[in-house]
Design a protein around this motif. Structure first.
Motif, PDB file in Angstrom:
ATOM      1  N   PHE A  21     -25.386  16.284  10.800  1.00  0.00           N
ATOM      2  CA  PHE A  21     -25.237  16.342   9.346  1.00  0.00           C
ATOM      3  C   PHE A  21     -23.998  17.165   8.991  1.00  0.00           C
ATOM      4  O   PHE A  21     -23.235  16.785   8.101  1.00  0.00           O
ATOM      5  CB  PHE A  21     -26.481  16.957   8.705  1.00  0.00           C
ATOM      6  N   TRP A  22     -23.831  18.290   9.657  1.00  0.00           N
ATOM      7  CA  TRP A  22     -22.649  19.136   9.453  1.00  0.00           C
ATOM      8  C   TRP A  22     -21.691  18.889  10.610  1.00  0.00           C
ATOM      9  O   TRP A  22     -22.034  19.137  11.776  1.00  0.00           O
ATOM     10  CB  TRP A  22     -23.037  20.598   9.398  1.00  0.00           C
ATOM     11  N   ARG A  23     -20.488  18.413  10.303  1.00  0.00           N
ATOM     12  CA  ARG A  23     -19.543  18.003  11.340  1.00  0.00           C
ATOM     13  C   ARG A  23     -18.327  18.916  11.449  1.00  0.00           C
ATOM     14  O   ARG A  23     -17.350  18.579  12.127  1.00  0.00           O
ATOM     15  CB  ARG A  23     -19.078  16.573  11.073  1.00  0.00           C
ATOM     16  N   GLY A  24     -18.367  20.064  10.768  1.00  0.00           N
ATOM     17  CA  GLY A  24     -17.258  20.988  10.883  1.00  0.00           C
ATOM     18  C   GLY A  24     -15.994  20.532  10.189  1.00  0.00           C
ATOM     19  O   GLY A  24     -14.884  20.917  10.570  1.00  0.00           O
ATOM     20  N   GLU A  25     -16.118  19.714   9.154  1.00  0.00           N
ATOM     21  CA  GLU A  25     -14.972  19.235   8.388  1.00  0.00           C
ATOM     22  C   GLU A  25     -14.878  19.981   7.064  1.00  0.00           C
ATOM     23  O   GLU A  25     -15.899  20.328   6.462  1.00  0.00           O
ATOM     24  CB  GLU A  25     -15.104  17.742   8.098  1.00  0.00           C
ATOM     25  N   THR A  26     -13.663  20.172   6.589  1.00  0.00           N
ATOM     26  CA  THR A  26     -13.455  20.729   5.257  1.00  0.00           C
ATOM     27  C   THR A  26     -13.045  19.616   4.302  1.00  0.00           C
ATOM     28  O   THR A  26     -12.671  18.512   4.721  1.00  0.00           O
ATOM     29  CB  THR A  26     -12.351  21.796   5.262  1.00  0.00           C
ATOM     30  N   LEU A  27     -13.081  19.914   3.018  1.00  0.00           N
ATOM     31  CA  LEU A  27     -12.643  18.935   2.028  1.00  0.00           C
ATOM     32  C   LEU A  27     -11.145  18.650   2.159  1.00  0.00           C
ATOM     33  O   LEU A  27     -10.690  17.535   1.884  1.00  0.00           O
ATOM     34  CB  LEU A  27     -12.985  19.425   0.624  1.00  0.00           C
ATOM     35  N   ASP A  28     -10.377  19.641   2.616  1.00  0.00           N
ATOM     36  CA  ASP A  28      -8.957  19.402   2.850  1.00  0.00           C
ATOM     37  C   ASP A  28      -8.765  18.463   4.041  1.00  0.00           C
ATOM     38  O   ASP A  28      -7.896  17.575   4.012  1.00  0.00           O
ATOM     39  CB  ASP A  28      -8.236  20.726   3.098  1.00  0.00           C
ATOM     40  N   ASP A  29      -9.591  18.617   5.084  1.00  0.00           N
ATOM     41  CA  ASP A  29      -9.529  17.688   6.218  1.00  0.00           C
ATOM     42  C   ASP A  29      -9.725  16.249   5.750  1.00  0.00           C
ATOM     43  O   ASP A  29      -9.070  15.321   6.240  1.00  0.00           O
ATOM     44  CB  ASP A  29     -10.623  18.014   7.243  1.00  0.00           C
ATOM     45  N   LEU A  30     -10.648  16.084   4.820  1.00  0.00           N
ATOM     46  CA  LEU A  30     -10.983  14.756   4.303  1.00  0.00           C
ATOM     47  C   LEU A  30      -9.730  14.080   3.733  1.00  0.00           C
ATOM     48  O   LEU A  30      -9.423  12.928   4.054  1.00  0.00           O
ATOM     49  CB  LEU A  30     -12.070  14.903   3.246  1.00  0.00           C
ATOM     50  N   LEU A  31      -8.988  14.798   2.880  1.00  0.00           N
ATOM     51  CA  LEU A  31      -7.789  14.205   2.282  1.00  0.00           C
ATOM     52  C   LEU A  31      -6.695  13.998   3.323  1.00  0.00           C
ATOM     53  O   LEU A  31      -6.041  12.949   3.345  1.00  0.00           O
ATOM     54  CB  LEU A  31      -7.273  15.093   1.150  1.00  0.00           C
ATOM     55  N   ARG A  32      -6.469  14.978   4.188  1.00  0.00           N
ATOM     56  CA  ARG A  32      -5.409  14.861   5.184  1.00  0.00           C
ATOM     57  C   ARG A  32      -5.630  13.626   6.079  1.00  0.00           C
ATOM     58  O   ARG A  32      -4.696  12.882   6.382  1.00  0.00           O
ATOM     59  CB  ARG A  32      -5.356  16.120   6.049  1.00  0.00           C
ATOM     60  N   ARG A  33      -6.882  13.426   6.488  1.00  0.00           N
ATOM     61  CA  ARG A  33      -7.181  12.302   7.369  1.00  0.00           C
ATOM     62  C   ARG A  33      -6.903  10.969   6.668  1.00  0.00           C
ATOM     63  O   ARG A  33      -6.278  10.067   7.243  1.00  0.00           O
ATOM     64  CB  ARG A  33      -8.639  12.386   7.819  1.00  0.00           C
ATOM     65  N   ARG A  34      -7.374  10.850   5.434  1.00  0.00           N
ATOM     66  CA  ARG A  34      -7.170   9.595   4.718  1.00  0.00           C
ATOM     67  C   ARG A  34      -5.701   9.370   4.374  1.00  0.00           C
ATOM     68  O   ARG A  34      -5.226   8.226   4.321  1.00  0.00           O
ATOM     69  CB  ARG A  34      -8.032   9.571   3.461  1.00  0.00           C
ATOM     70  N   ALA A  35      -4.952  10.445   4.128  1.00  0.00           N
ATOM     71  CA  ALA A  35      -3.525  10.292   3.814  1.00  0.00           C
ATOM     72  C   ALA A  35      -2.770   9.730   5.020  1.00  0.00           C
ATOM     73  O   ALA A  35      -1.809   8.964   4.861  1.00  0.00           O
ATOM     74  CB  ALA A  35      -2.933  11.621   3.398  1.00  0.00           C
ATOM     75  N   ILE A  36      -3.202  10.100   6.222  1.00  0.00           N
ATOM     76  CA  ILE A  36      -2.574   9.557   7.434  1.00  0.00           C
ATOM     77  C   ILE A  36      -2.949   8.089   7.611  1.00  0.00           C
ATOM     78  O   ILE A  36      -2.105   7.245   7.935  1.00  0.00           O
ATOM     79  CB  ILE A  36      -3.007  10.388   8.662  1.00  0.00           C
ATOM     80  N   GLU A  37      -4.222   7.788   7.367  1.00  0.00           N
ATOM     81  CA  GLU A  37      -4.718   6.434   7.618  1.00  0.00           C
ATOM     82  C   GLU A  37      -4.308   5.427   6.550  1.00  0.00           C
ATOM     83  O   GLU A  37      -4.087   4.249   6.848  1.00  0.00           O
ATOM     84  CB  GLU A  37      -6.247   6.459   7.710  1.00  0.00           C
ATOM     85  N   ARG A  38      -4.204   5.878   5.303  1.00  0.00           N
ATOM     86  CA  ARG A  38      -4.019   4.944   4.180  1.00  0.00           C
ATOM     87  C   ARG A  38      -2.893   5.399   3.249  1.00  0.00           C
ATOM     88  O   ARG A  38      -2.967   5.198   2.040  1.00  0.00           O
ATOM     89  CB  ARG A  38      -5.326   4.812   3.384  1.00  0.00           C
ATOM     90  N   GLY A  39      -1.853   5.991   3.814  1.00  0.00           N
ATOM     91  CA  GLY A  39      -0.806   6.651   3.042  1.00  0.00           C
ATOM     92  C   GLY A  39      -0.331   5.951   1.789  1.00  0.00           C
ATOM     93  O   GLY A  39      -0.296   6.543   0.709  1.00  0.00           O
ATOM     94  N   ASP A  40       0.045   4.671   1.894  1.00  0.00           N
ATOM     95  CA  ASP A  40       0.623   4.000   0.732  1.00  0.00           C
ATOM     96  C   ASP A  40      -0.405   3.267  -0.116  1.00  0.00           C
ATOM     97  O   ASP A  40      -0.056   2.621  -1.105  1.00  0.00           O
ATOM     98  CB  ASP A  40       1.720   3.025   1.165  1.00  0.00           C
ATOM     99  N   ARG A  41      -1.670   3.361   0.234  1.00  0.00           N
ATOM    100  CA  ARG A  41      -2.720   2.703  -0.549  1.00  0.00           C
ATOM    101  C   ARG A  41      -3.028   3.522  -1.803  1.00  0.00           C
ATOM    102  O   ARG A  41      -2.986   4.761  -1.786  1.00  0.00           O
ATOM    103  CB  ARG A  41      -3.998   2.551   0.284  1.00  0.00           C
ATOM    104  N   PRO A  42      -3.363   2.879  -2.927  1.00  0.00           N
ATOM    105  CA  PRO A  42      -3.666   3.629  -4.150  1.00  0.00           C
ATOM    106  C   PRO A  42      -4.937   4.442  -3.995  1.00  0.00           C
ATOM    107  O   PRO A  42      -5.922   3.983  -3.409  1.00  0.00           O
ATOM    108  CB  PRO A  42      -3.824   2.532  -5.199  1.00  0.00           C
ATOM    109  N   VAL A  43      -4.921   5.673  -4.542  1.00  0.00           N
ATOM    110  CA  VAL A  43      -6.100   6.525  -4.477  1.00  0.00           C
ATOM    111  C   VAL A  43      -6.589   6.941  -5.847  1.00  0.00           C
ATOM    112  O   VAL A  43      -7.798   7.070  -6.058  1.00  0.00           O
ATOM    113  CB  VAL A  43      -5.844   7.781  -3.607  1.00  0.00           C
ATOM    114  N   ALA A  44      -5.697   7.163  -6.800  1.00  0.00           N
ATOM    115  CA  ALA A  44      -6.134   7.694  -8.097  1.00  0.00           C
ATOM    116  C   ALA A  44      -5.201   7.258  -9.203  1.00  0.00           C
ATOM    117  O   ALA A  44      -3.979   7.187  -9.025  1.00  0.00           O
ATOM    118  CB  ALA A  44      -6.196   9.225  -8.054  1.00  0.00           C
ATOM    119  N   SER A  45      -5.803   6.980 -10.375  1.00  0.00           N
ATOM    120  CA  SER A  45      -5.011   6.632 -11.548  1.00  0.00           C
ATOM    121  C   SER A  45      -5.720   7.106 -12.796  1.00  0.00           C
ATOM    122  O   SER A  45      -6.949   7.265 -12.821  1.00  0.00           O
ATOM    123  CB  SER A  45      -4.775   5.117 -11.626  1.00  0.00           C
ATOM    124  N   ASP A  46      -4.922   7.366 -13.839  1.00  0.00           N
ATOM    125  CA  ASP A  46      -5.461   7.637 -15.167  1.00  0.00           C
ATOM    126  C   ASP A  46      -4.631   6.827 -16.158  1.00  0.00           C
ATOM    127  O   ASP A  46      -3.968   5.856 -15.772  1.00  0.00           O
ATOM    128  CB  ASP A  46      -5.478   9.140 -15.470  1.00  0.00           C
TER     129      ASP A  46
END
Length: 529
Positions: A21-46
């Motif tokens: 359940f707890w995998r030793g990840e931080t919320l910053d790890d979450l963004l860094r990992r996805r930025a590497i995997e999906r760099g140019d894909r859209p993530v957020a808009s307003d």
């Protein structure tokens, strides 16, 4: 663990790690990992900005660097009061990267609440929008600083501005430490703070995303405040980012604008409170927008009555998911594709196989299966206490770590919960929680009010509205609602907390032990409504 927090027992924490359940990840790890995997894909808009994963990652680094230069250190608490804009995400992840702890205030909070949250958290900073067409946040910040002169006021869009200087390097945060603080709905006085660790909150949002079957193809519309637990991590904006999807942020939940956004952005998932869900359902009768991209409509924050659940499913098809949960932890979902009987008539099943629930009577003895009782819970994403609140913790948690939710529930044979009421003295006004004691404390500060009691009154649209019974001070003209509303507004009370109705009485009915009988007051409203 940050001082003032109650940690999980060591043996239980190890059990959660061993179970995955707890995998030793931080919320910053979450963004860094996805930025590497999906760099140019859209993530957020307003309404005015669009960011890719790489651009959000870069903006987080710029914000983190700006925070450091402003004197914000790792583990500092920073109150964040931002609406649903891209700035919310850049500031949130910038604070994560800097190792600071966001304290997520709601956009409708005012001087009374913000000053309290800054003081209780020991905040060194307060982040506000640079411009907001509906409210002067800079003026509010000035009022807060008058009470807390050492507080650093930070402007969101300035933090993320491009800089010629190199981004600073930051050490990695301990995943077992506090990642953010959520604001409690509150039942006694001003809000309490709920510390959520990286371990528990990453699990919270990821398990929610898995239950909702989120993928990189999903587009999540954040129509509720992103600072609210429901829209933040259930699975919300963070669960969508972890799944690799895209987030559309808006402060406008009215059907006209929301439906146009759903059609334009091909929104597939969103979350609403019951009054808004009903309004959307009714609006489909005259709307021409194409809403066929919607595959999951979450409704939570207050109980959705079966007849209103039917209204939603008739309007949108089989996309409804009932969600019952709390910022203090426990989440319950009806499963996508569940039988109609479950979707319409229950509030879902606990998210985690490690969620422990008890349904008890007033003596904390378990009730018979299927009977109504008070809900107690503990688990891998239910914290063990509020921040800097030992007295509240003694009343809100059992000796063996169960959280007293204050909800009255029964459990069906399928393991789903049905919410039958509430023990706590709290009013749920369309999903906004109002602590009666807090409003009463403000009311009795009025020179013409000797005593006050605030209770809920049923309302077809919002579920509940608030009514204040006031006993006038001797020899004065009793204040009317307009006078009390102006008084509370001047004291910095949020608009949704101002009583919808005021009744002047000579005295309050009392129980056999001499306490104000609010049930009798509520019945009096029902008789005169």
């Amino acid at each position: 663990m940050l001082d003032g927090c109650v940690p999980w027992p060591a043996e239980l924490a190890e059990r959660y790690r061993q179970a995955g359940f707890w995998r030793g990840e931080t919320l910053d790890d979450l963004l860094r990992r996805r930025a590497i995997e999906r760099g140019d894909r859209p993530v957020a808009s307003d309404a005015t900005h669009r960011l890719s994963y790489a651009e959000l990652d870069d903006a987080a680094s710029r914000v983190a660097t700006a925070l450091s230069r402003a004197g914000i250190d790792p583990r500092d608490r920073v109150v964040v009061q931002l609406g649903n804009t891209v700035d919310f995400l850049t500031v949130f992840f910038g604070l994560q990267r800097a190792g600071a702890i966001p304290v997520l205030a709601l956009p409708m909070h005012r001087r009374s609440e913000i000053t309290h949250l800054c003081g209780l958290s020991g905040a060194t900073g307060y982040v506000i929008p640079g411009h907001h067409p509906g409210f002067d946040y800079r003026g509010l910040a000035g009022d807060v600083r008058a009470a807390l002169p050492e507080l650093k006021v930070l402007i969101a869009d300035e933090l993320a501005a491009p800089s010629p200087s190199r981004n600073a390097e930051f050490p990695r945060t301990d995943p077992s430490d506090v990642a953010l603080m959520l604001v409690s709905g509150g039942t006694t006085g001003l809000p309490k703070l709920i510390p959520r660790t990286h371990d528990d909150y990453v699990y919270n949002l990821r398990a929610s995303a898995e239950t909702c079957r989120l993928s990189g193809d999903d587009v999540y519309l954040a129509a509720l405040p992103a600072a609210h637990n429901f829209a933040l991590g259930c699975p919300g904006v963070l669960g969508t980012i972890d799944a690799g999807g895209a987030v559309v942020l808006t402060d406008i939940a009215a059907p006209d604008e929301a439906f146009e956004t759903i059609q334009r952005e091909r929104v597939s998932v969103t979350a609403l409170v019951p009054p808004t869900a009903r309004m959307w359902a009714e609006a489909t009768a005259w709307s021409d927008e194409d809403l066929s991209s919607m595959r999951l409509l979450q409704v939570g924050g207050a109980r959705l009555l079966p007849e209103h659940a039917r209204l939603v499913t008739d309007a949108f098809g089989p996309v409804l998911q009932q969600v019952f949960g709390m910022a203090e932890g426990l989440l319950n979902f009806t499963e996508p594709g569940a039988p109609e009987e479950i979707v319409l008539h229950t509030q879902g099943r606990p998210l985690s196989p490690a969620d422990e629930i008890r349904v008890v009577d007033e003596n904390d003895d378990d009730v018979a299966p299927g009977d109504v009782g008070q809900l107690l819970t503990r688990g891998p994403y239910t914290p063990r206490g509020y921040y800097r609140a030992p007295e509240h913790n003694a009343a809100s948690f059992t000796a063996d770590g169960y959280y007293r939710t204050g909800d009255l529930v029964r459990v069906t044979r399928t393991g789903h919960l049905v919410v039958e009421g509430r023990v706590k003295d709290q009013i749920n006004r369309g999903g906004d929680k109002i602590a009666a004691a807090e409003v009463e404390e403000h009311l009795v500060a009025h020179p013409a009010v000797a005593d006050a009691a605030v209770v809920a009154t049923p309302d077809e649209l919002l579920g509940e509205r608030s009514c204040a019974f006031v006993i006038p001070a001797p020899g004065v003209t009793p204040p009317d609602r307009a006078e009390l509303a102006a008084f509370l507004s001047d004291r910095g009370v949020a608009a949704f907390k101002i009583p919808d109705r005021v009744e002047v009485v000579e005295s309050f009915p009392v129980t056999t032990v001499g306490k104000t009988d609010k049930r009798a007051l509520a019945e009096r409203i029902g008789a005169t409504a």
